[in-house]
Design a protein around this motif. Sequence first.
Motif, PDB file in Angstrom:
ATOM      1  N   ALA A  53       0.840  -1.207   0.000  1.00  0.00           N
ATOM      2  CA  ALA A  53       0.000   0.000   0.000  1.00  0.00           C
ATOM      3  C   ALA A  53       0.873   1.254   0.000  1.00  0.00           C
ATOM      4  CB  ALA A  53      -0.940  -0.007   1.205  1.00  0.00           C
ATOM      5  N   VAL A  54       1.960   1.227   0.759  1.00  0.00           N
ATOM      6  CA  VAL A  54       2.885   2.362   0.784  1.00  0.00           C
ATOM      7  C   VAL A  54       3.533   2.533  -0.586  1.00  0.00           C
ATOM      8  CG1 VAL A  54       5.110   3.150   1.727  1.00  0.00           C
ATOM      9  CG2 VAL A  54       3.314   2.329   3.272  1.00  0.00           C
ATOM     10  N   LEU A  55       3.931   1.439  -1.214  1.00  0.00           N
ATOM     11  CA  LEU A  55       4.552   1.533  -2.543  1.00  0.00           C
ATOM     12  C   LEU A  55       3.562   2.061  -3.580  1.00  0.00           C
ATOM     13  CD1 LEU A  55       6.785  -1.668  -2.662  1.00  0.00           C
ATOM     14  CD2 LEU A  55       7.487   0.704  -2.223  1.00  0.00           C
ATOM     15  N   ARG A  56       2.291   1.672  -3.473  1.00  0.00           N
ATOM     16  CA  ARG A  56       1.278   2.218  -4.393  1.00  0.00           C
ATOM     17  C   ARG A  56       1.154   3.727  -4.209  1.00  0.00           C
ATOM     18  NH1 ARG A  56      -1.561  -2.317  -2.460  1.00  0.00           N
ATOM     19  NH2 ARG A  56      -1.304  -4.057  -3.909  1.00  0.00           N
TER      20      ARG A  56
ATOM     21  N   TRP B 116       5.135   9.723  -7.258  1.00  0.00           N
ATOM     22  CA  TRP B 116       6.190   9.850  -8.272  1.00  0.00           C
ATOM     23  C   TRP B 116       5.585  10.190  -9.630  1.00  0.00           C
ATOM     24  CZ3 TRP B 116      11.285  10.123  -9.355  1.00  0.00           C
ATOM     25  CH2 TRP B 116      11.695   9.789 -10.648  1.00  0.00           C
ATOM     26  N   THR B 117       4.580   9.420 -10.037  1.00  0.00           N
ATOM     27  CA  THR B 117       3.989   9.601 -11.362  1.00  0.00           C
ATOM     28  C   THR B 117       3.369  10.984 -11.511  1.00  0.00           C
ATOM     29  OG1 THR B 117       3.567   7.224 -11.459  1.00  0.00           O
ATOM     30  CG2 THR B 117       2.373   8.590 -13.025  1.00  0.00           C
ATOM     31  N   GLU B 118       2.602  11.386 -10.507  1.00  0.00           N
ATOM     32  CA  GLU B 118       1.948  12.700 -10.569  1.00  0.00           C
ATOM     33  C   GLU B 118       2.966  13.827 -10.514  1.00  0.00           C
ATOM     34  OE1 GLU B 118      -0.971  12.638  -7.429  1.00  0.00           O
ATOM     35  OE2 GLU B 118      -1.936  10.860  -8.308  1.00  0.00           O
ATOM     36  N   GLY B 119       3.957  13.716  -9.623  1.00  0.00           N
ATOM     37  CA  GLY B 119       4.967  14.775  -9.501  1.00  0.00           C
ATOM     38  C   GLY B 119       5.810  14.915 -10.744  1.00  0.00           C
TER      39      GLY B 119
ATOM     40  N   GLY C 167      16.713   8.467  -0.778  1.00  0.00           N
ATOM     41  CA  GLY C 167      16.805   7.584  -1.926  1.00  0.00           C
ATOM     42  C   GLY C 167      15.443   7.167  -2.442  1.00  0.00           C
ATOM     43  N   CYS C 168      15.463   6.285  -3.397  1.00  0.00           N
ATOM     44  CA  CYS C 168      14.234   5.787  -4.008  1.00  0.00           C
ATOM     45  C   CYS C 168      13.585   4.756  -3.088  1.00  0.00           C
ATOM     46  CB  CYS C 168      14.555   5.157  -5.365  1.00  0.00           C
ATOM     47  SG  CYS C 168      13.168   4.281  -6.102  1.00  0.00           S
ATOM     48  N   GLY C 169      12.335   4.998  -2.717  1.00  0.00           N
ATOM     49  CA  GLY C 169      11.617   4.067  -1.850  1.00  0.00           C
ATOM     50  C   GLY C 169      11.489   2.675  -2.449  1.00  0.00           C
ATOM     51  N   PHE C 170      11.451   2.588  -3.771  1.00  0.00           N
ATOM     52  CA  PHE C 170      11.320   1.291  -4.441  1.00  0.00           C
ATOM     53  C   PHE C 170      12.638   0.521  -4.400  1.00  0.00           C
ATOM     54  CE2 PHE C 170       7.910   3.852  -5.927  1.00  0.00           C
ATOM     55  CZ  PHE C 170       6.835   2.986  -5.921  1.00  0.00           C
ATOM     56  N   ILE C 171      13.727   1.222  -4.626  1.00  0.00           N
ATOM     57  CA  ILE C 171      15.043   0.582  -4.522  1.00  0.00           C
ATOM     58  C   ILE C 171      15.282   0.138  -3.077  1.00  0.00           C
ATOM     59  CG2 ILE C 171      17.539   0.966  -4.689  1.00  0.00           C
ATOM     60  CD1 ILE C 171      16.939   2.871  -7.059  1.00  0.00           C
TER      61      ILE C 171
ATOM     62  N   ALA D 123       7.998  -7.673  -7.314  1.00  0.00           N
ATOM     63  CA  ALA D 123       7.227  -7.488  -8.549  1.00  0.00           C
ATOM     64  C   ALA D 123       6.712  -6.062  -8.671  1.00  0.00           C
ATOM     65  CB  ALA D 123       6.057  -8.474  -8.597  1.00  0.00           C
ATOM     66  N   TYR D 124       6.257  -5.483  -7.567  1.00  0.00           N
ATOM     67  CA  TYR D 124       5.728  -4.115  -7.645  1.00  0.00           C
ATOM     68  C   TYR D 124       6.848  -3.111  -7.901  1.00  0.00           C
ATOM     69  CZ  TYR D 124       2.548  -0.268  -7.213  1.00  0.00           C
ATOM     70  OH  TYR D 124       1.801   0.846  -7.505  1.00  0.00           O
ATOM     71  N   ALA D 125       8.012  -3.328  -7.295  1.00  0.00           N
ATOM     72  CA  ALA D 125       9.155  -2.450  -7.550  1.00  0.00           C
ATOM     73  C   ALA D 125       9.536  -2.502  -9.029  1.00  0.00           C
ATOM     74  CB  ALA D 125      10.339  -2.838  -6.671  1.00  0.00           C
ATOM     75  N   ARG D 126       9.541  -3.716  -9.603  1.00  0.00           N
ATOM     76  CA  ARG D 126       9.855  -3.854 -11.037  1.00  0.00           C
ATOM     77  C   ARG D 126       8.802  -3.157 -11.894  1.00  0.00           C
ATOM     78  NH1 ARG D 126      10.992  -9.440  -9.389  1.00  0.00           N
ATOM     79  NH2 ARG D 126      13.257  -9.599  -9.175  1.00  0.00           N
ATOM     80  N   GLU D 127       7.548  -3.317 -11.517  1.00  0.00           N
ATOM     81  CA  GLU D 127       6.458  -2.673 -12.262  1.00  0.00           C
ATOM     82  C   GLU D 127       6.614  -1.152 -12.249  1.00  0.00           C
ATOM     83  OE1 GLU D 127       1.658  -2.155 -11.719  1.00  0.00           O
ATOM     84  OE2 GLU D 127       2.542  -4.070 -11.128  1.00  0.00           O
ATOM     85  N   HIS D 128       6.963  -0.606 -11.094  1.00  0.00           N
ATOM     86  CA  HIS D 128       7.174   0.842 -10.994  1.00  0.00           C
ATOM     87  C   HIS D 128       8.301   1.295 -11.922  1.00  0.00           C
ATOM     88  CE1 HIS D 128       7.823   4.827  -9.325  1.00  0.00           C
ATOM     89  NE2 HIS D 128       9.101   4.505  -9.194  1.00  0.00           N
ATOM     90  N   LYS D 129       9.395   0.573 -11.916  1.00  0.00           N
ATOM     91  CA  LYS D 129      10.539   0.947 -12.762  1.00  0.00           C
ATOM     92  C   LYS D 129      10.185   0.810 -14.246  1.00  0.00           C
ATOM     93  CE  LYS D 129      13.196   1.998  -9.355  1.00  0.00           C
ATOM     94  NZ  LYS D 129      13.502   3.409  -9.076  1.00  0.00           N
TER      95      LYS D 129
END
Length: 197
Positions: free
Chosen positions: A60-63, A69-72, A105-109, A124-130
């Motif tokens: 949920a935090v990654l979403r 990220w996308t909006e900014g 740093g990057c929350g996904f990394i 999988a979600y981190a990869r999807e974001h990238k």
Amino acid sequence: MAEQLEQPADPRQRVVDAADELFYARGIRAVGMDDVRTASGVSLKRLYSLFPGKDSLVLAVLRKRHSMWTEGLSAAVESVEEPRDRLLAVYDYLAEWFAHDSFRGCGFINAFGELGPTSPEVAAYAREHKRSFQAQLVRMVAEAGVDVSLAPQLAILAEGAQTTAAIEGSPDAASHARRAAETLIDAAAAGTPAGRR
């Protein structure tokens, strides 16, 4: 008396916001559900009814971070008219982010580094974001009229800048990446792959 920030009424949003702040500042493994309960003001029973396990809260935090990220990034890019300058606006956006005191740093990394080997869903979600970021760069590169093979190169510059800025504690990585991006964009626009010059 200091002005207090108003918390969202929605308990789920309060939990996600609190977890996001704690995970980003201290790391996911260092934060327990009790910490999230205290920071969010949501009872532990309610917290577990919303998020049965820590992985579901991390997702949920990654979403939330993906949306931020996308909006900014989209807002930063869309505020610029010229397609070439839009590509460079990516690095201006990074520079602004890196200058925040809270930048870690990057929350996904970070999440992938901590949980990737043990949580397939987080990996999988981190990869999807990238992949989503790379797809956005592909569209922008195409709009700039240059070969889309430039997109992964620009993505690597952005990813490397995020990691370097976090480790060094300095926003300079964004300006270095921006200058390298300018060189790559200009070479691609001239039809000369940077590696063959």
